[in-house]
Design a protein around this motif. Structure first.
Motif, short mmCIF file in Angstrom:
data_model
loop_
_atom_site.label_atom_id
_atom_site.label_comp_id
_atom_site.label_asym_id
_atom_site.label_seq_id
_atom_site.Cartn_x
_atom_site.Cartn_y
_atom_site.Cartn_z
N ASP A 53 0.80 -1.22 0.00
CA ASP A 53 0.00 0.00 0.00
C ASP A 53 0.84 1.27 0.00
OD1 ASP A 53 1.02 0.01 2.53
OD2 ASP A 53 -0.89 0.29 3.57
N ASP A 54 2.14 1.17 -0.10
CA ASP A 54 2.97 2.38 -0.03
C ASP A 54 4.10 2.34 -1.06
OD1 ASP A 54 4.23 0.33 1.22
OD2 ASP A 54 4.77 1.43 3.03
N CYS A 55 3.81 1.82 -2.26
CA CYS A 55 4.77 1.79 -3.36
C CYS A 55 4.22 2.59 -4.53
CB CYS A 55 5.03 0.35 -3.82
SG CYS A 55 6.48 -0.41 -3.09
N SER A 56 5.09 3.25 -5.27
CA SER A 56 4.65 4.00 -6.45
C SER A 56 4.39 3.05 -7.61
CB SER A 56 5.73 5.01 -6.86
OG SER A 56 6.88 4.33 -7.34
N GLY A 68 5.92 -1.37 -11.43
CA GLY A 68 6.21 -1.76 -12.81
C GLY A 68 7.62 -2.31 -12.96
N TYR A 69 8.57 -1.67 -12.29
CA TYR A 69 9.96 -2.14 -12.34
C TYR A 69 10.09 -3.50 -11.66
CZ TYR A 69 15.02 -2.22 -11.59
OH TYR A 69 16.35 -2.57 -11.56
N THR A 70 9.36 -3.67 -10.55
CA THR A 70 9.37 -4.95 -9.84
C THR A 70 8.87 -6.08 -10.73
OG1 THR A 70 9.02 -3.84 -7.72
CG2 THR A 70 8.52 -6.20 -7.81
N MET A 71 7.81 -5.82 -11.49
CA MET A 71 7.29 -6.83 -12.40
C MET A 71 8.36 -7.24 -13.41
SD MET A 71 4.06 -6.63 -15.07
CE MET A 71 2.78 -6.86 -13.82
N ASP A 72 9.06 -6.26 -13.98
CA ASP A 72 10.13 -6.57 -14.94
C ASP A 72 11.21 -7.44 -14.30
OD1 ASP A 72 8.87 -5.06 -16.87
OD2 ASP A 72 10.07 -3.26 -16.52
N LYS A 73 11.61 -7.12 -13.08
CA LYS A 73 12.68 -7.88 -12.41
C LYS A 73 12.22 -9.30 -12.07
CE LYS A 73 16.11 -6.46 -11.86
NZ LYS A 73 17.23 -6.37 -12.81
N LEU A 74 10.95 -9.46 -11.74
CA LEU A 74 10.42 -10.79 -11.44
C LEU A 74 10.43 -11.67 -12.68
CD1 LEU A 74 7.48 -9.76 -9.08
CD2 LEU A 74 9.42 -11.20 -8.43
#
Length: 422
Positions: free
Chosen positions: A277-280, A285-291
């Protein structure tokens, strides 16, 4: 049918054996050499040739150093009575950050860079554990040498080029006794190999032969590439590659790699979830790419209302059981969550195969999926659709339908031809 890579490590595994086996399977040599020529390191030459071991023909990938000696292939150094001063002839000590910079600047795909980076991270963690040092302070010796850097980057480029995301790795057969390294005489399996196996769910099998059959580089590549250690109950062999090792040992030093296909089958997967609840949006979006780079099969976010009526997101990740720890590491590193839920479950997949076809606009690729020979579906590959759209200035939906229809017609003609031939 789904194509997979199977690495059969019953005669051990090393970096050069992996590269040679993947080249023998058909990895593009030109793509490999372009990547190697772009490396910001010097003092090496590469030779790809055919050799025979135990009467079997295999591919040989050899890295020759223009200065110094490759002790990894020197049996007198490894097991003989080489003098202590020979031990000091080392071709390069590098920290992990230096090696990551070399990988980042290389002319290779993002996926190949991710595989190479993951391999060196696995090695760094194993060496740090063995020597009681933080990862960033680990000084690579044999592993940080030019020949090992070339082996790992070459293996990553070849695996990416073959486009086989599913990799099955057998037990790693290693010997016993002692071997010489930069730190002196150490037991087999060497500490780095033992730590890699323990940290990455690799299965070791110790035979009754003297000598080191599994090198740290080979073990790290197995750990970085592996998505499963279990073969399908039934499968077909599409192609076989043989990679030759350099050491003269009781076993022939051959790594057999196979491209195999299996019918739709139940497989095990892991699902990870966490509330954020406290991420931009940019962070997520960047996290999805890294996953996805780390091997996730699927990633998605759902808007949710959390405690105290705070709006947030539910992050869901699907991965193979072997990739579970990598997924958690990315989530904890890139997001603000402090807890991740995960469970293992069964999943049934349709059989899938990618087929190259010809359309009125040019070549394209279609993914053909079916379940037990029924419920057949044709899905044009996104990259094929967008490529034709840009080149021919046609709408996406129109190109999609044309490719899909061409795929269906091609399949019918191919099936009819098979029946006629019978």
């Amino acid at each position: 049918m789904e194509s997979m890579l199977y690495l059969e490590c019953y005669s051990g595994i090393s970096g050069d054996m992996v590269v040679a086996a993947l080249l023998d399977l058909g990895a593009d040599q030109e793509v490999l050499m372009k990547a190697l020529r772009s490396l910001s390191v010097q003092g090496f030459a590469v030779k790809i040739s055919r050799v025979k071991k135990s009467g079997l023909e295999a591919c040989d990938f050899a890295v020759t150093l223009t200065e110094g000696q490759n002790h990894d292939h020197d049996m007198e150094y490894l097991y003989g009575t080489a003098k202590e001063e020979v031990q000091q002839q080392v071709h390069g000590h590098r920290h992990l950050a230096e090696i990551m910079a070399i990988i980042d600047k290389a002319a290779m795909s993002d996926r190949a860079k991710e595989i190479a980076g993951r391999t060196f991270t696995i090695l760094a963690e194993a060496e740090a554990q063995a020597h009681g040092l933080p990862v960033e302070e680990v000084h690579f010796h044999e592993v940080g040498a030019i020949d090992s850097i070339v082996d790992i980057i070459a293996a990553a480029v070849c695996l990416d080029n073959l486009n086989l995301p599913q990799v099955i790795v057998s037990e790693l057969y290693d010997g016993q006794g002692f071997v010489r390294c930069q730190h002196g005489v150490i037991p087999v399996p060497v500490p780095a190999v033992a730590n890699i196996a323990a940290n990455n769910n690799l299965t070791l099998h110790i035979n009754n032969l003297q000598g080191e059959y599994v090198t740290p580089t080979g073990a790290a590549l197995a750990a970085a590439m592996k998505t499963s250690n279990k073969l399908p109950t039934e499968f077909s062999i599409v192609k076989i590659g043989m990679g030759a090792g350099k050491r003269k040992t009781a076993l022939p030093g051959l790594l057999r790699a196979m491209i195999i296909t299996a019918e739709a089958d139940e497989q095990r997967i892991c699902k990870l979830e966490c509330n954020i609840d406290d991420c931009s949006g940019e962070t997520l979006g960047y996290t999805m790419d890294k996953l996805f780079e780390a091997g996730a099969k699927d990633v998605h976010f759902q808007p949710v209302y959390m405690k105290k009526n705070r709006p947030g997101y539910l992050l869901t990740v699907i991965c193979s059981p072997n990739a579970l720890e990598r997924m958690k590491e990315v989530i904890f590193r890139e997001t603000t969550t402090i807890g991740v839920r995960h469970t293992e479950m069964a999943m049934t997949m349709m059989s899938c195969q990618r087929v190259a076809i010809t359309t009125i606009y040019g070549p394209a690729t279609v993914k053909i999926c079916d379940y037990q020979g029924r419920e057949r579906k044709f899905y044009p590959e996104y990259d094929s659709v967008t490529k034709i759209c840009k080149e021919c200035q046609r709408p996406y939906d129109e190109v999609y339908r044309i490719i899909q229809k061409a795929g269906e017609e091609s399949f019918k003609l191919h099936s009819a031809g098979e029946i006629t031939n019978d």
